[in-house]
Structures are given as C-alpha cells and as structure tokens.
Motif scaffolding. Structure first.
Motif, mmCIF file in Angstrom:
data_model
loop_
_atom_site.group_PDB
_atom_site.id
_atom_site.type_symbol
_atom_site.label_atom_id
_atom_site.label_comp_id
_atom_site.label_asym_id
_atom_site.label_seq_id
_atom_site.Cartn_x
_atom_site.Cartn_y
_atom_site.Cartn_z
ATOM 1 N N ASP A 262 29.301 -16.747 -97.084
ATOM 2 C CA ASP A 262 30.182 -17.119 -95.976
ATOM 3 C C ASP A 262 31.126 -15.952 -95.709
ATOM 4 O O ASP A 262 32.032 -15.688 -96.487
ATOM 5 C CB ASP A 262 30.963 -18.371 -96.370
ATOM 6 N N ARG B 289 33.217 -15.566 -93.222
ATOM 7 C CA ARG B 289 34.408 -15.889 -92.430
ATOM 8 C C ARG B 289 35.665 -15.504 -93.221
ATOM 9 O O ARG B 289 35.626 -15.360 -94.436
ATOM 10 C CB ARG B 289 34.450 -17.389 -92.108
ATOM 11 N N VAL C 134 39.868 -19.399 -92.336
ATOM 12 C CA VAL C 134 38.829 -20.230 -91.721
ATOM 13 C C VAL C 134 38.049 -20.973 -92.792
ATOM 14 O O VAL C 134 37.766 -22.166 -92.662
ATOM 15 C CB VAL C 134 37.879 -19.377 -90.846
ATOM 16 N N ARG C 135 37.704 -20.279 -93.882
ATOM 17 C CA ARG C 135 36.992 -20.938 -94.985
ATOM 18 C C ARG C 135 37.820 -22.074 -95.567
ATOM 19 O O ARG C 135 37.283 -23.103 -95.965
ATOM 20 C CB ARG C 135 36.634 -19.934 -96.078
ATOM 21 N N MET D 177 39.763 -24.053 -93.983
ATOM 22 C CA MET D 177 39.728 -25.210 -93.080
ATOM 23 C C MET D 177 38.377 -25.917 -93.085
ATOM 24 O O MET D 177 38.313 -27.119 -92.874
ATOM 25 C CB MET D 177 40.060 -24.782 -91.651
ATOM 26 N N SER D 178 37.301 -25.180 -93.293
ATOM 27 C CA SER D 178 35.967 -25.796 -93.261
ATOM 28 C C SER D 178 35.075 -25.137 -94.299
ATOM 29 O O SER D 178 34.413 -24.149 -94.039
ATOM 30 C CB SER D 178 35.349 -25.690 -91.866
ATOM 31 N N TRP D 179 35.084 -25.691 -95.464
ATOM 32 C CA TRP D 179 34.353 -25.179 -96.611
ATOM 33 C C TRP D 179 32.866 -25.505 -96.476
ATOM 34 O O TRP D 179 32.494 -26.606 -96.066
ATOM 35 C CB TRP D 179 34.938 -25.808 -97.867
ATOM 36 N N ILE D 180 31.997 -24.564 -96.805
ATOM 37 C CA ILE D 180 30.549 -24.785 -96.798
ATOM 38 C C ILE D 180 30.099 -24.933 -98.250
ATOM 39 O O ILE D 180 30.202 -23.968 -99.020
ATOM 40 C CB ILE D 180 29.795 -23.616 -96.132
ATOM 41 N N SER E 116 26.688 -16.202 -93.046
ATOM 42 C CA SER E 116 27.167 -17.184 -92.081
ATOM 43 C C SER E 116 28.593 -16.867 -91.659
ATOM 44 O O SER E 116 29.420 -16.456 -92.485
ATOM 45 C CB SER E 116 27.140 -18.580 -92.710
ATOM 46 N N CYS E 117 28.864 -17.031 -90.370
ATOM 47 C CA CYS E 117 30.230 -16.943 -89.855
ATOM 48 C C CYS E 117 30.315 -17.818 -88.609
ATOM 49 O O CYS E 117 29.320 -18.366 -88.158
ATOM 50 C CB CYS E 117 30.642 -15.508 -89.571
ATOM 51 N N THR E 118 31.496 -17.921 -88.061
ATOM 52 C CA THR E 118 31.714 -18.806 -86.915
ATOM 53 C C THR E 118 31.169 -18.233 -85.618
ATOM 54 O O THR E 118 30.559 -18.927 -84.822
ATOM 55 C CB THR E 118 33.224 -19.096 -86.757
#
Length: 71
Positions: free
Chosen positions: A12, A14, A18-19, A21-24, A48-50
C-alpha cells in the motif's frame, strides 16, 4: 492458487494519513517491503494507491530492479 507459487504481496503506497483512514487488510507499507525484500523475492508484488500515480511509479521502480510487480 497454485501451491508451487508464493502468494502475492500487497504494498500500500498511499501516505500514512490515508492509510490510517482506510486500512487494507494484509497490505504492507513500502518501508516494510524494503526491510523484508529478501523474504519476498519469489512473490509477485501488487501495489495499491488511491489515485494510481504512486502505485504506477512504485511498480516501475520495482520492475526496473527485477521484481515481478504490477498495479
């Protein structure tokens, strides 16, 4: 999944905020990947990124260094 191949690694790329706020789940950061590079030598790397730009640039850098990477 083919048992003869290592499972893919999700990186990831990002930013930290950002990470946060929305963890993968199962994703690792670029720093974690670099620290364990030898461990992931036989893995395909997925970035992966936004917005796509960071993952595109990271994938190009990894591929230029002989790493099987895609985004």
């Amino acid at each position: 999944m083919n048992p003869n191949h290592a499972s893919p690694v999700l990186v990831d790329v990002r930013g930290d905020s950002v990470r946060a706020m929305s963890w993968i789940p199962t994703a690792i950061t670029p720093s974690e990947f670099e620290e364990a590079l030898a461990q992931f030598a036989s893995h395909r790397v997925l970035t992966s990124c936004t917005v796509y730009r960071r993952s595109y640039l990271c994938t190009r850098k990894l591929a230029a260094n002989g790493i099987n990477a895609m985004n």
